[in-house]
Design an enzyme around this catalytic site. Sequence first.
Site, PDB file in Angstrom:
ATOM      1  N   ASN A 322       0.849  -1.202   0.000  1.00  9.65           N
ATOM      2  CA  ASN A 322       0.000   0.000   0.000  1.00  9.65           C
ATOM      3  C   ASN A 322       0.880   1.245   0.000  1.00  9.65           C
ATOM      4  OD1 ASN A 322      -2.188  -1.866   0.836  1.00  9.65           O
ATOM      5  ND2 ASN A 322      -1.000  -1.899   2.714  1.00  9.65           N
ATOM      6  N   HIS A 354      11.388  -5.661  -1.561  1.00 12.78           N
ATOM      7  CA  HIS A 354      10.303  -5.989  -2.496  1.00 12.78           C
ATOM      8  C   HIS A 354       9.190  -4.932  -2.421  1.00 12.78           C
ATOM      9  CE1 HIS A 354       7.642  -9.047  -4.544  1.00 12.78           C
ATOM     10  NE2 HIS A 354       6.720  -8.272  -3.983  1.00 12.78           N
ATOM     11  N   GLU A 355       8.736  -4.651  -1.217  1.00 14.83           N
ATOM     12  CA  GLU A 355       7.603  -3.718  -1.091  1.00 14.83           C
ATOM     13  C   GLU A 355       8.010  -2.297  -1.467  1.00 14.83           C
ATOM     14  OE1 GLU A 355       4.998  -5.299  -1.050  1.00 14.83           O
ATOM     15  OE2 GLU A 355       5.724  -7.176  -0.196  1.00 14.83           O
ATOM     16  N   HIS A 358       7.904  -1.886  -5.158  1.00 13.04           N
ATOM     17  CA  HIS A 358       6.534  -1.681  -5.641  1.00 13.04           C
ATOM     18  C   HIS A 358       6.129  -0.205  -5.608  1.00 13.04           C
ATOM     19  CE1 HIS A 358       4.881  -5.585  -6.445  1.00 13.04           C
ATOM     20  NE2 HIS A 358       4.997  -6.044  -5.214  1.00 13.04           N
ATOM     21  N   GLU A 377       4.775  -7.795  -9.924  1.00 13.70           N
ATOM     22  CA  GLU A 377       5.406  -8.777  -9.031  1.00 13.70           C
ATOM     23  C   GLU A 377       6.747  -9.300  -9.562  1.00 13.70           C
ATOM     24  OE1 GLU A 377       4.571  -8.848  -6.163  1.00 13.70           O
ATOM     25  OE2 GLU A 377       2.488  -8.193  -6.118  1.00 13.70           O
TER      26      GLU A 377
END
Length: 946
Positions: A322, A354-355, A358, A377
């Site tokens: 988020n 990883h986040e 994003h 992803e």
Amino acid sequence: MFLVRLLVLFILHSCVVGMQPTQISQQASSPPHPTGEQTPFETDNLSFPWSRLRLPRYIIPLHYHILVHPNLTSLHFTGSVTIQIDVQNNTNWVVLHSKGLQISKATILDKNLAHLSDQVLPCLHNPAHEQIGIFSPRVLISGQKYFLYIEFGAELAEGFRGFYKSIYTTSSREIRTLASTHFEPTSARMAFPCFDEPSFKANFSVRIRRSSEYISLSNMPIVKSVEVENGLLEDQYAASVKMSTYLVAFVICDFKSVTASTSSGVQVSIYADPGKWSQTHYALEVAVKMLDFYEEYFNIHYPLPKYDLIAIPDFEMGAMENWGLTTYRESSLLFDPHISSVSDKLWVTMVIGHELAHQWFGNLVTMKWWNDIWLNEGFARYMEYISVEATYPELKVEEYLLHTCFAAVGHDSLNSSRPITSPAENPTHISEMFDTISYDKGACILHMLRHFLSEDVFQSGIVRYLRKYSYQNAHNQDLWDSLANTCSEEDFISGKHCYTREQAHKNSYMLAGEHLDLTAMMNTWTLQKGVPLVIVKRTGPRLMLRQVRFLRTELPSDPLWSTLQQGYLWNIPLTYKTDTSSTIHRHLMTTQSDIIYVGEAVNWVKVNVDMTGYYVVHYEDGGWEEITKLLKENHTALSYKDRTHLIHNAFQLVTAGYLSLNKAFDLIGYLHQETHSAPLLQILGYLKALYHVIEKRSDVDLVQNFRIYILQFFRGVIDRQTWSDEGSVLARRLRSEVLSLACHLDDTSSLDEAHWRFKDWLQSNGSLKLPTDVAQTVYVVGAQDDHGWASLLHMYKTSSSAAQKDKILFALTNSRDTNKLYSLLDLGLEGQVIRPQDLPALIIWVAQNPRGHHIAWNFVKKHWSTLVQKFQLGSSTIRHVLIGTTGQFSYPEEYTEVKMFFESIREYTSQLKSPQLALDNVQKNVRWMQRNLETLKNCLSENRPL
Ligand code: BES
Ligand code: ZN
């Protein structure tokens, strides 16, 4: 519930008549109620106006003003949303998503906030499509903007999606509740009515009501907090940047945080339950360092003023990106240097990487539709490696990339695989897209492309892609065009620095030394399923090459073989190395067969150097013997990655029937000389996986012989280990794996060591610190007697470290006492001592235990509907459970049994991919045994030096 909803298509019902609007105070952002008495509109003659799963494109949401008020005592929430919409066709209807929400009121206002109707507007539901339709008696005019105002409420969700509740216990044993959100891919509609598709990007202004003992968090920082009534506070958040609904988040909790600032001034905070505050510092260090790294690498600022990371006690996945408020499972964020192992550290670092990736790949630039989720992803997975390598080189993350590619090959070599870009329309299909293909194959083909294009071209290409599509959506072609620096007509005319398609084509030619059309090349990897096998044969000075589809279940002699091969062709950027030069040679293979000149003098050839390419290689006609000889005589002539890759290849080829098991064992015969952890871990992993299957068969002699073989094989490595946390990261990981396997195989000296360490640890009441990397193994050994098991269960209940709890739970599932396994599964189902989020891992671990594997499978069958209710059809959790509980079956009867179960629940699962995947996987094991069991038995009983 969910299942029922999927089956009841087009059952429509009205939702307004007779409902009272909830009391919501007026704010500038929420439109006033229409004046006068409101009469509900007659809905009998209305039918739902829209029959498709995707929303109409002629109403575009621009700005959401969301107000939510969760009551953490009644566990109910109410809210309202005002959505500014842009109408692009004349219409009487607004169709949007809503799932499980009670809509108490809906109105539409014009741009001056005047109500279009003095009646409460009819709202029809189509639960099968999770949509509502709001009818405006006055036509909404094309080209005009309006405000859609909706009031709604629901219970905080059970489970892990939408707006859901979570609980934790304080150190003084008080139970606290929090409310958190998880929306991706299609659950924002459970928290507020919205246009819940990734390409409907809009701005979001959030307000959250809470009582003073809680704090609230959302994507943006708080602008102000005001008291609205009787001590009730309202936090008002800054308007967000333009983003997709699945990235909206809010949390209401009583957590504590640590904060630091990046060099560009972004405030980074880690939130956790106050009892775990001391475990937040490592994550803070990583997040700050990595945010700095990404801003530099992408050359694009992180656009929000803050970045929060929060550990949610009940969390199904690993983490969620988020925008500005990333949520994590506790074990993916919290790190206790005294308890967490080196693998835990690597995990936390990679998840944060990883986040954060994003925030650019996914949040700033989002795929147009879920069929291309790999653009999110696959990139985020690949950036894990790039970011960790750059910020924590000592963690040696690079080596993991090989395993990512191995995992992809494993999945992609089963017929039930799918192309990276696959159609996905309903929520179940969309959820299924979050699989090994999107993540791992996605990352691997990006790795291949980066090596093919060169680091610089790749980096500038992806930066171009991120810049060009910022705050917008993209699909595959946009990525290929950006990488080739191809421009649109307008860009070209306006003199932007980019190339026409033709010029880009030539540039690539120069870059790669081959003739190339990037789109055509990449389409063979993204639009076609499967992984190629390149068969190499050396005749004189030439390398004869053939490509076929690599399948692990079918042999070339099987009747289905040629059908399964039909139409498959890849553009393979081949690389190879020989003993005659140190250069890495390149060749783009675009045809079924090809020839390369390597010269007469060559003794060996290694194709797919360092596994930078996504393909398996088979060396025919003595090729494997040459390589085996090379490894025996001079293994360092090849890099550790090449050696690891060869081992992987050889055993894949055994499964697929190309190579005999004897030859694969010959190849690993050199391992006595191997000192690098990666090839050692590879072979260890392979033997362990095979042992796990063999030990579940009823052949006591075979199990015994195999056990002795593995122990002999690793004797030197085992004896070299100390029971400590010393050494490099690789050495520590190897130690952890080797000692765990040694104890599993009843190696006496390792068991003795683990026993006394467990005894001391227990006597100290847990205050003595075990070396973190061997702690799990010590617990496993300790869990074998009643006292040890009971003490561990007690520790499990009281430990405040998620990393430790995972290790203890694993140990508990290793018990030989089946009653204990049953009681653990009961605890998992009950969800008090063992949280529901940990039930899937528990089931899979019980299934790994030879005494537990039928227990676990029977449990899945018995509680199938409960599991699906908790974790949802199509989720990666359900997929993991199915593969985890069947993955070690290898008898034809077991195959039939699994098949029969899937047939019995066909009504619900016929549209799912994972049952077929699980079945293919069992079939692969059955065939492996049919082809290789005799050879294995002979080798082991002869005690042949393998
Ligand atoms: N976007 C995903 C979370 C997600 C996964 C949402 C599946 C919906 C369905 C997130 O970025 C992610 O990939 N999380 C991983 C952990 C991470 C280390 C790869 C996960 O949850 O498994
Ligand atoms: Zn992700």
